[in-house]
Write a protein that holds these residues in place. Structure first.
Motif, PDB file in Angstrom:
ATOM      1  N   ARG A  94       0.884  -1.109   0.056  1.00 26.44           N
ATOM      2  CA  ARG A  94      -0.017   0.185  -0.043  1.00 26.44           C
ATOM      3  C   ARG A  94       0.805   1.347  -0.137  1.00 26.44           C
ATOM      4  O   ARG A  94       2.056   1.326   0.600  1.00 26.44           O
ATOM      5  N   ALA A  98      -6.478   2.853   2.105  1.00 23.36           N
ATOM      6  CA  ALA A  98      -7.776   2.693   1.542  1.00 23.36           C
ATOM      7  C   ALA A  98      -8.331   1.489   1.993  1.00 23.36           C
ATOM      8  O   ALA A  98      -7.409   0.733   2.550  1.00 23.36           O
ATOM      9  N   SER A 100      -9.704  -2.073   3.338  1.00 20.49           N
ATOM     10  CA  SER A 100      -9.501  -2.591   4.956  1.00 20.49           C
ATOM     11  C   SER A 100      -8.356  -1.887   5.643  1.00 20.49           C
ATOM     12  O   SER A 100      -8.768  -1.914   6.993  1.00 20.49           O
TER      13      SER A 100
HETATM   14  O1  C5P Z   1      -9.469  -4.740   0.653  1.00 23.05           O
HETATM   15  P1  C5P Z   1      -7.996  -4.345   0.843  1.00 23.05           P
HETATM   16  O2  C5P Z   1      -7.838  -2.641   1.345  1.00 23.05           O
HETATM   17  O3  C5P Z   1      -7.218  -5.010   2.008  1.00 23.05           O
HETATM   18  O4  C5P Z   1      -7.387  -4.562  -0.338  1.00 23.05           O
HETATM   19  C1  C5P Z   1      -6.104  -4.111  -0.694  1.00 23.05           C
HETATM   20  C2  C5P Z   1      -5.592  -4.391  -2.170  1.00 23.05           C
HETATM   21  O5  C5P Z   1      -5.497  -5.911  -2.387  1.00 23.05           O
HETATM   22  C3  C5P Z   1      -6.627  -3.797  -3.090  1.00 23.05           C
HETATM   23  O6  C5P Z   1      -5.941  -3.244  -4.175  1.00 23.05           O
HETATM   24  C4  C5P Z   1      -7.491  -5.154  -3.575  1.00 23.05           C
HETATM   25  O7  C5P Z   1      -7.822  -5.049  -4.944  1.00 23.05           O
HETATM   26  C5  C5P Z   1      -6.431  -6.000  -3.430  1.00 23.05           C
HETATM   27  N1  C5P Z   1      -7.071  -7.528  -2.804  1.00 23.05           N
HETATM   28  C6  C5P Z   1      -7.287  -8.636  -3.638  1.00 23.05           C
HETATM   29  N2  C5P Z   1      -7.969  -9.668  -3.422  1.00 23.05           N
HETATM   30  C7  C5P Z   1      -8.228  -9.834  -2.133  1.00 23.05           C
HETATM   31  C8  C5P Z   1      -8.103  -8.862  -1.169  1.00 23.05           C
HETATM   32  C9  C5P Z   1      -7.306  -7.477  -1.657  1.00 23.05           C
HETATM   33  O8  C5P Z   1      -6.996  -8.513  -4.973  1.00 23.05           O
HETATM   34  N3  C5P Z   1      -8.891 -11.063  -1.795  1.00 23.05           N
END
Ligand code: C5P
Length: 235
Positions: A94, A98, A100
């Motif tokens: 990150r 954004a 989670s």
């Molecule tokens: O939901 P979160 O903020 O944790 O997602 C972080 C990044 O990881 C986002 O770019 C999301 O598209 C990706 N992601 C993913 N598959 C998941 C969880 C998150 O591709 N199961």
């Protein structure tokens, strides 16, 4: 190379065996899920966009020293890749708060970090992919220390290369998820996909979402956004 029996069907892709035990064919679907499978739908054309974008980005990364599973694009939706054993870690980098991260730590979306951050989730549907640290990954024997070091170094390298690359197309790389795999000889390579399903892309001027958050959050316009990213990157 012919498609033989289906080895696996995931939420967004199917994987087929080939005559070569070291190669498989990935077939990208338009199916989309969100919220741990709670929301299901279709993003028309997504399979084509993700296939072509992911291949393009993986080729570019390989040229800059990140080994990947990519071998050859076979059609709009199908790609020949090296067969790997997936390391059961979702590796998330990150640059900006954004999703989670914002929710878990109470940080406003859009807050820019002083340095990129890395996190791991244990890829396990039954447990809903819990957040873990690298000691947990060792305790669970998901990877060795050496593999975790390699994976972490590649993840930050991908971030550097991709962030710079995407800015040329006026796209900000907010965050993304990678998966890595082991080849038969144990070599770690980047696997799975890099696409608007797995990355947050924000228009660098307007901040508009150009990714799956449009679907996840019922904002609409996801089909157009996926096409827009493909148009910017691939012409
Ligand atoms: O939901 P979160 O903020 O944790 O997602 C972080 C990044 O990881 C986002 O770019 C999301 O598209 C990706 N992601 C993913 N598959 C998941 C969880 C998150 O591709 N199961």
């Amino acid at each position: 190379m012919n498609k033989l029996e289906q080895l696996y069907e995931g939420k967004a892709k199917k994987v087929f065996a080939t005559e070569d035990p070291n190669l498989v064919i990935v077939d990208y679907k338009d199916d989309a899920t969100a919220g741990d499978g709670a929301k299901k739908g279709t993003i028309r054309g997504k399979g084509v966009v993700n296939n072509k974008l992911s291949n393009n980005l993986m080729k570019m990364l390989a040229e800059q020293g990140v080994p990947t599973h990519f071998v050859e694009e076979l059609s709009d939706r199908e790609t020949l890749v090296k067969k790997v054993q997936i390391v059961p870690l979702e590796v998330i980098v990150r640059n900006v708060a954004a999703g989670s991260f914002s929710k878990r730590y109470g940080v406003a979306e859009g807050t820019v970090f002083k340095a990129p951050t890395l996190e791991f989730s244990y890829k396990n549907d039954d447990l809903h992919d819990p957040l873990i640290n690298h000691y947990h990954a060792l305790a669970l024997e998901l990877a060795t220390q050496e593999e975790i070091d390699t994976i972490s170094a590649y993840a930050f390298k991908v971030n550097e290369i991709l962030s710079k690359y995407l800015l040329q197309f006026n796209i900000r790389l907010i965050d993304f998820k990678l998966e890595f795999g082991r080849l038969a000889d144990g070599t770690i390579v980047l696997a799975d996909e890099i696409s608007p399903d797995t990355c947050r892309f924000w228009d660098a001027t307007t901040g508009a979402h150009l990714d799956k958050d449009l679907f996840r959050r019922d904002l609409g316009g996801e089909e157009e956004a996926y096409q827009e990213v493909m148009k910017r990157l691939l012409g």
